[in-house]
Design a protein around this motif. Structure first.
Motif, PDB file in Angstrom:
ATOM      1  N   PRO A   1       1.049  -1.278   0.016  1.00 55.89           N
ATOM      2  CA  PRO A   1       0.104   0.056  -0.164  1.00 55.89           C
ATOM      3  C   PRO A   1       0.993   1.077  -0.270  1.00 55.89           C
ATOM      4  O   PRO A   1       1.747   1.482   0.556  1.00 55.89           O
ATOM      5  CB  PRO A   1      -0.905  -0.470   1.396  1.00 55.89           C
ATOM      6  CG  PRO A   1      -0.434  -1.277   1.633  1.00 55.89           C
ATOM      7  CD  PRO A   1       0.604  -2.226   1.437  1.00 55.89           C
ATOM      8  N   ALA A   2       0.162   2.393  -0.251  1.00 53.76           N
ATOM      9  CA  ALA A   2       1.149   3.539  -0.456  1.00 53.76           C
ATOM     10  C   ALA A   2       0.969   3.801   1.013  1.00 53.76           C
ATOM     11  O   ALA A   2       0.906   3.966   1.869  1.00 53.76           O
ATOM     12  CB  ALA A   2       0.227   4.384  -1.246  1.00 53.76           C
ATOM     13  N   PRO A   3       2.696   4.542   1.209  1.00 47.55           N
ATOM     14  CA  PRO A   3       2.559   4.902   2.886  1.00 47.55           C
ATOM     15  C   PRO A   3       2.254   6.246   2.956  1.00 47.55           C
ATOM     16  O   PRO A   3       1.499   7.329   1.922  1.00 47.55           O
ATOM     17  CB  PRO A   3       4.267   5.675   2.771  1.00 47.55           C
ATOM     18  CG  PRO A   3       4.817   5.461   0.945  1.00 47.55           C
ATOM     19  CD  PRO A   3       3.563   4.603   0.283  1.00 47.55           C
ATOM     20  N   ASP A   4       2.013   6.293   4.242  1.00 45.99           N
ATOM     21  CA  ASP A   4       1.322   7.571   5.022  1.00 45.99           C
ATOM     22  C   ASP A   4       1.822   8.920   4.515  1.00 45.99           C
ATOM     23  O   ASP A   4       3.571   8.587   4.310  1.00 45.99           O
ATOM     24  CB  ASP A   4       1.069   7.578   6.132  1.00 45.99           C
ATOM     25  CG  ASP A   4       0.337   6.261   6.850  1.00 45.99           C
ATOM     26  OD1 ASP A   4      -0.985   5.958   6.068  1.00 45.99           O
ATOM     27  OD2 ASP A   4       0.260   5.407   7.558  1.00 45.99           O
ATOM     28  N   ILE A   5       0.982   9.574   4.482  1.00 48.47           N
ATOM     29  CA  ILE A   5       1.339  11.422   4.204  1.00 48.47           C
ATOM     30  C   ILE A   5       1.614  12.239   5.292  1.00 48.47           C
ATOM     31  O   ILE A   5       0.463  12.271   5.632  1.00 48.47           O
ATOM     32  CB  ILE A   5       1.748  11.732   2.543  1.00 48.47           C
ATOM     33  CG1 ILE A   5      -0.203  11.890   2.582  1.00 48.47           C
ATOM     34  CG2 ILE A   5       1.687  10.650   1.211  1.00 48.47           C
ATOM     35  CD1 ILE A   5      -0.380  12.505   1.013  1.00 48.47           C
ATOM     36  N   SER A   6       1.869  12.906   5.625  1.00 47.41           N
ATOM     37  CA  SER A   6       1.650  14.093   6.312  1.00 47.41           C
ATOM     38  C   SER A   6       2.560  15.654   5.649  1.00 47.41           C
ATOM     39  O   SER A   6       3.635  15.788   5.636  1.00 47.41           O
ATOM     40  CB  SER A   6       2.724  14.072   7.156  1.00 47.41           C
ATOM     41  OG  SER A   6       2.524  14.287   8.452  1.00 47.41           O
ATOM     42  N   PRO A   7       1.502  16.274   5.144  1.00 49.06           N
ATOM     43  CA  PRO A   7       1.594  17.630   4.598  1.00 49.06           C
ATOM     44  C   PRO A   7       2.235  18.809   5.987  1.00 49.06           C
ATOM     45  O   PRO A   7       1.659  18.242   6.812  1.00 49.06           O
ATOM     46  CB  PRO A   7       0.401  17.708   4.047  1.00 49.06           C
ATOM     47  CG  PRO A   7      -0.548  17.231   4.678  1.00 49.06           C
ATOM     48  CD  PRO A   7       0.152  15.793   4.967  1.00 49.06           C
ATOM     49  N   ALA A   8       3.186  19.241   5.238  1.00 48.18           N
ATOM     50  CA  ALA A   8       3.812  20.504   6.143  1.00 48.18           C
ATOM     51  C   ALA A   8       4.118  22.209   5.035  1.00 48.18           C
ATOM     52  O   ALA A   8       3.753  21.748   4.144  1.00 48.18           O
ATOM     53  CB  ALA A   8       4.599  20.041   6.631  1.00 48.18           C
ATOM     54  N   THR A   9       3.874  22.622   6.437  1.00 52.42           N
ATOM     55  CA  THR A   9       3.808  24.140   5.921  1.00 52.42           C
ATOM     56  C   THR A   9       5.261  24.723   6.519  1.00 52.42           C
ATOM     57  O   THR A   9       5.073  24.476   7.643  1.00 52.42           O
ATOM     58  CB  THR A   9       2.928  24.549   5.457  1.00 52.42           C
ATOM     59  OG1 THR A   9       2.062  24.045   4.605  1.00 52.42           O
ATOM     60  CG2 THR A   9       2.979  26.473   4.826  1.00 52.42           C
ATOM     61  N   HIS A  10       6.348  25.371   6.192  1.00 49.85           N
ATOM     62  CA  HIS A  10       7.341  26.240   6.433  1.00 49.85           C
ATOM     63  C   HIS A  10       7.551  27.078   6.373  1.00 49.85           C
ATOM     64  O   HIS A  10       7.432  27.825   4.934  1.00 49.85           O
ATOM     65  CB  HIS A  10       8.410  24.954   6.354  1.00 49.85           C
ATOM     66  CG  HIS A  10       8.383  23.982   6.383  1.00 49.85           C
ATOM     67  ND1 HIS A  10       8.659  23.141   7.914  1.00 49.85           N
ATOM     68  CD2 HIS A  10       7.903  22.870   6.073  1.00 49.85           C
ATOM     69  CE1 HIS A  10       8.384  22.255   7.930  1.00 49.85           C
ATOM     70  NE2 HIS A  10       8.117  21.887   6.155  1.00 49.85           N
ATOM     71  N   HIS A  11       7.270  28.527   7.121  1.00 51.22           N
ATOM     72  CA  HIS A  11       7.193  29.887   7.421  1.00 51.22           C
ATOM     73  C   HIS A  11       8.694  30.019   7.409  1.00 51.22           C
ATOM     74  O   HIS A  11       9.468  29.936   8.572  1.00 51.22           O
ATOM     75  CB  HIS A  11       6.067  30.474   7.978  1.00 51.22           C
ATOM     76  CG  HIS A  11       5.595  30.301   6.898  1.00 51.22           C
ATOM     77  ND1 HIS A  11       4.157  30.778   6.472  1.00 51.22           N
ATOM     78  CD2 HIS A  11       4.035  29.355   7.579  1.00 51.22           C
ATOM     79  CE1 HIS A  11       3.170  30.739   5.440  1.00 51.22           C
ATOM     80  NE2 HIS A  11       3.401  29.510   6.870  1.00 51.22           N
TER      81      HIS A  11
END
Length: 93
Positions: free
Chosen positions: A53-63
């Motif tokens: 299965p596709a791995p879990d993904i975790s989006p993030a935003t960096h400022h």
């Protein structure tokens, strides 16, 4: 990325982020050869027949900013690897 051949699901594309660094480990896996520990990519198992299965993904935003300058980067972490999705910069007049 698209894949074709007897080891891949017809018309399959990666469900999680993928990049050029993932091609070599995937090709080596198909050839039943080990990937070098120094390789930064992952095997794209989700596009293979009887794959993983596709791995879990975790989006993030960096400022980050300094004075009139600021930068925003959007990334996704998948299988312990960071993928750059995009970014913007602004300069205040």
């Amino acid at each position: 990325l698209g894949f074709a051949g007897s080891r891949f699901e017809p018309g399959a594309t990666p469900a999680a982020p993928a990049g050029l660094s993932d091609l070599a480990p995937t090709i080596l896996h198909v050839l039943d050869l080990p990937a070098a520990p120094s390789m930064t990519g992952r095997v794209l198992g989700e596009v293979m027949l009887a794959g993983t299965p596709a791995p879990d993904i975790s989006p993030a935003t960096h400022h980050v900013g300094h004075g009139a300058y600021s930068q925003r980067l959007a990334t996704t972490i998948s299988a312990g690897r960071s993928y750059l999705d995009g970014g913007t910069r602004t300069l205040k007049a």
